[in-house]
Design an enzyme around this catalytic site. Sequence first.
Site, short mmCIF file in Angstrom:
data_model
loop_
_atom_site.label_atom_id
_atom_site.label_comp_id
_atom_site.label_asym_id
_atom_site.label_seq_id
_atom_site.Cartn_x
_atom_site.Cartn_y
_atom_site.Cartn_z
N ARG A 136 -20.23 -14.05 30.79
CA ARG A 136 -21.55 -14.66 30.99
C ARG A 136 -22.68 -13.63 30.91
NH1 ARG A 136 -21.19 -19.71 33.30
NH2 ARG A 136 -23.36 -19.52 33.87
N LYS A 175 -20.01 -16.07 12.36
CA LYS A 175 -19.04 -15.20 13.03
C LYS A 175 -19.19 -13.76 12.58
CE LYS A 175 -17.04 -17.73 15.91
NZ LYS A 175 -18.16 -18.64 15.90
N TRP A 220 -26.94 -10.44 32.79
CA TRP A 220 -27.47 -10.37 31.43
C TRP A 220 -28.97 -10.41 31.58
CZ3 TRP A 220 -25.34 -8.48 27.52
CH2 TRP A 220 -25.88 -8.67 26.25
N GLU A 267 -22.38 -12.19 14.05
CA GLU A 267 -22.23 -12.05 15.49
C GLU A 267 -21.29 -10.89 15.85
OE1 GLU A 267 -20.25 -15.55 17.03
OE2 GLU A 267 -21.26 -15.35 18.95
N GLU A 308 -20.22 -21.43 9.52
CA GLU A 308 -19.47 -20.85 10.66
C GLU A 308 -18.92 -19.47 10.28
OE1 GLU A 308 -18.88 -21.10 13.71
OE2 GLU A 308 -16.83 -20.44 14.14
N LYS A 359 -22.04 -15.18 26.43
CA LYS A 359 -21.21 -16.33 26.12
C LYS A 359 -21.96 -17.63 26.34
CE LYS A 359 -17.31 -18.46 25.26
NZ LYS A 359 -17.03 -18.60 23.81
N CYS A 392 -25.91 -15.10 33.71
CA CYS A 392 -25.23 -14.18 34.61
C CYS A 392 -24.03 -14.89 35.23
CB CYS A 392 -26.16 -13.73 35.74
SG CYS A 392 -27.69 -13.04 35.13
N HIS A 411 -29.95 -23.35 -7.06
CA HIS A 411 -31.34 -23.58 -6.65
C HIS A 411 -31.94 -22.33 -5.98
CE1 HIS A 411 -30.98 -27.79 -7.69
NE2 HIS A 411 -29.82 -27.82 -7.05
N ASN A 421 -28.78 -16.35 39.13
CA ASN A 421 -28.64 -16.62 37.70
C ASN A 421 -29.78 -17.56 37.31
OD1 ASN A 421 -27.64 -17.06 35.08
ND2 ASN A 421 -26.49 -18.85 35.77
N GLY A 422 -30.45 -17.26 36.20
CA GLY A 422 -31.52 -18.16 35.75
C GLY A 422 -32.84 -17.42 35.65
O1 M6R Z 1 -21.37 -23.10 25.09
P1 M6R Z 1 -21.94 -23.72 23.86
O2 M6R Z 1 -20.89 -24.32 22.96
O3 M6R Z 1 -23.03 -24.71 24.14
O4 M6R Z 1 -22.61 -22.53 23.06
C1 M6R Z 1 -23.36 -22.77 21.90
C2 M6R Z 1 -23.61 -21.49 21.13
O5 M6R Z 1 -24.37 -20.60 21.90
C3 M6R Z 1 -22.30 -20.81 20.72
O6 M6R Z 1 -21.49 -21.65 19.95
C4 M6R Z 1 -22.58 -19.53 19.91
O7 M6R Z 1 -23.17 -19.86 18.69
C5 M6R Z 1 -21.28 -18.75 19.72
N1 M6R Z 1 -21.40 -17.44 20.31
C6 M6R Z 1 -20.88 -18.59 18.30
O8 M6R Z 1 -19.64 -17.94 18.18
#
Ligand code: M6R
Length: 616
Positions: A27, A489, A76, A492, A485, A611, A2, A508, A102-103
């Site tokens: 967040r 992406k 969140w 996501e 990666e 995020k 949050c 394989h 938050n938490g």
């Molecule tokens: O803030 P961080 O770099 O520790 O976050 C790690 C992952 O949660 C973050 O890279 C996540 O995989 C991204 N949303 C990917 O785009």
Amino acid sequence: MCGIIGYVGPRQSQDILLAGLSRLEYRGYDSAGIAVIDGDGGLGMRKRAGKLAVLRDDLASTPLADGTTGIGHTRWATHGGPTDANAHPHLADDDKLAVIHNGIIENFAELKSELVGEGVAFHSETDTEVAAAMIGREYVRTGDLVAAFRAVVSRLEGAYTLLAMHEDHPGLVVGARRNSPLVIGLGEGENFLGSDVAAFVEHTRKALAIGQDEIVAITPEGVEVTDFSGAPVEVEAFEVTWDASAAEKGGWSSFMAKEVSEEPEAVANTIRGRIHEGRVEIPELDGMDAFLADIDRILVIACGTAAYAGMVGKYALETWTRVPVDVELAHEFRYRDPVLSPRTLVVSISQSGETMDTLMAVKYARSRGAKTLSICNTQGATIPRESDAIVYTHAGPEVAVASTKAFVAQITAIYLLALHVGRVRGAVDPVVAVEAVTELEAVPGKIARVLETEQARIEQLAHWMADTRSVLFLGRNVGYPIALEGALKLKELAYIHAEGFAAGELKHGPIALIEPGQPVFVVVPSPRGSAEMHKKVVSNIEEIRARGARVIAIAEEGDAAVLPAADEVLRIPLAAPMFEPLLAVVPLHIFAMGLAEAKGLDVDQPRNLAKSVTVE
Ligand code: M6R
């Protein structure tokens, strides 16, 4: 998961709170709320499920009474779904006290039954309301909000940042943190609290980092920080190095589009000040030479995209330092019995510096005697503060949930680290090091060229592929983490099935997935590196093409061998093989963003994601 903001000062707080929340929305964005102590000393509160815009519209049609003390929250959901009732703030002491959080309070169920036994009624399913009720109960006893915090925090287990204000005390906001972020912004006759500096950078760039298990009270005149027992503590001051405009969209269609366009700058800014006469010298690592010369193992821990940056980094670290390197997902590392020693360097990578899995892994590594170094993009965040050394990436604020410019900055930082450690250990030939530095310095210009020459074509391709249901990604060597990666992406952002594979693994098993029309992105290594590896990847392309795959190759300019085999070729400028990941990832970021946009999806705030993942 949050975002939190608190304000005390002479100005009307509602606009300040809403502007701060819009910068913290990355967040968490399933509900939002604010509370304000108005001019007559009454506490007003409004909260709404949905994005911040829902709350903003509600306040625009029926505003709260003006007031100069306020707190705000963007949520969140963890305990209790995203509803109006579960949104923060939560009230106590006959609605005179407002609390945001938050938490996760792990022992909230037990505390709640104690309160229910005393006749307290609850209006939400949240753990936060339990904390609010406890602070309210203590406040009623003493009339002292800081003392109430002190009495309550010792009973809470888990991770939390809590902020509270009480209508008896206009001009006072009290906060506490354990395993969750909170920073102070110092203004002139006004002060701020925020989950991170984005909350208040528009108003001040002077900040104080609050340590673990500390309580802060802000008034317009000052700030007092104590530990949980009430003893005053010294706080670390820092200057925020970016300004508010860096966190604004600035005319781009999305934060992600802006952040992809900033990839060249993210690399350039991360290099800045760390190269002296062709040698990498990271000033933050001054005084660590003896330790770095003696390490016998490096372990990189991170999650998601940051872990892929670590996987790319392994190639550079091993090549230039000659120290064995392992890369591990932080949450996997944390729950096993690793072999670590005082000669192990544990490198964590995190954009936010708040990822709970990574934070816990760093603490675990330290408790097992290893030295920890944090590669992080967020000043004053918890992970760097819990580490023995810090190398900041300077990508600027990353707001879109999908990490892009931070990824290239992380690879840059780990390459710099590899060259620094390699120099200290005498493991890298100085001529090789100078060549590597020259390559690295050329990367920003080359990324800019990819954006200039390929972006429109990739967006067009993404548009044509809007109905695609599955995409595969292949890469080899440093190209393998880039394939992972690219797939992450796409999952996501575009919510479609995507998998990344090591190209050599194809035969394989994964080749069974290939059927006519299956799109496959292939990151092709330069023929100027290992000709053997290049030939093998071109044969992989031929194998999948023969089975009907639609191949989109990412290959360097002038590589003609891919032309007969691929359906599309996206070109990247020539670079030494180690530096290709920094270029090859750019088309994949653009593609995922383009496909999500073509599907009409929210590229900045994809569903089910936040995020910064501040819970385990
Ligand atoms: O803030 P961080 O770099 O520790 O976050 C790690 C992952 O949660 C973050 O890279 C996540 O995989 C991204 N949303 C990917 O785009």
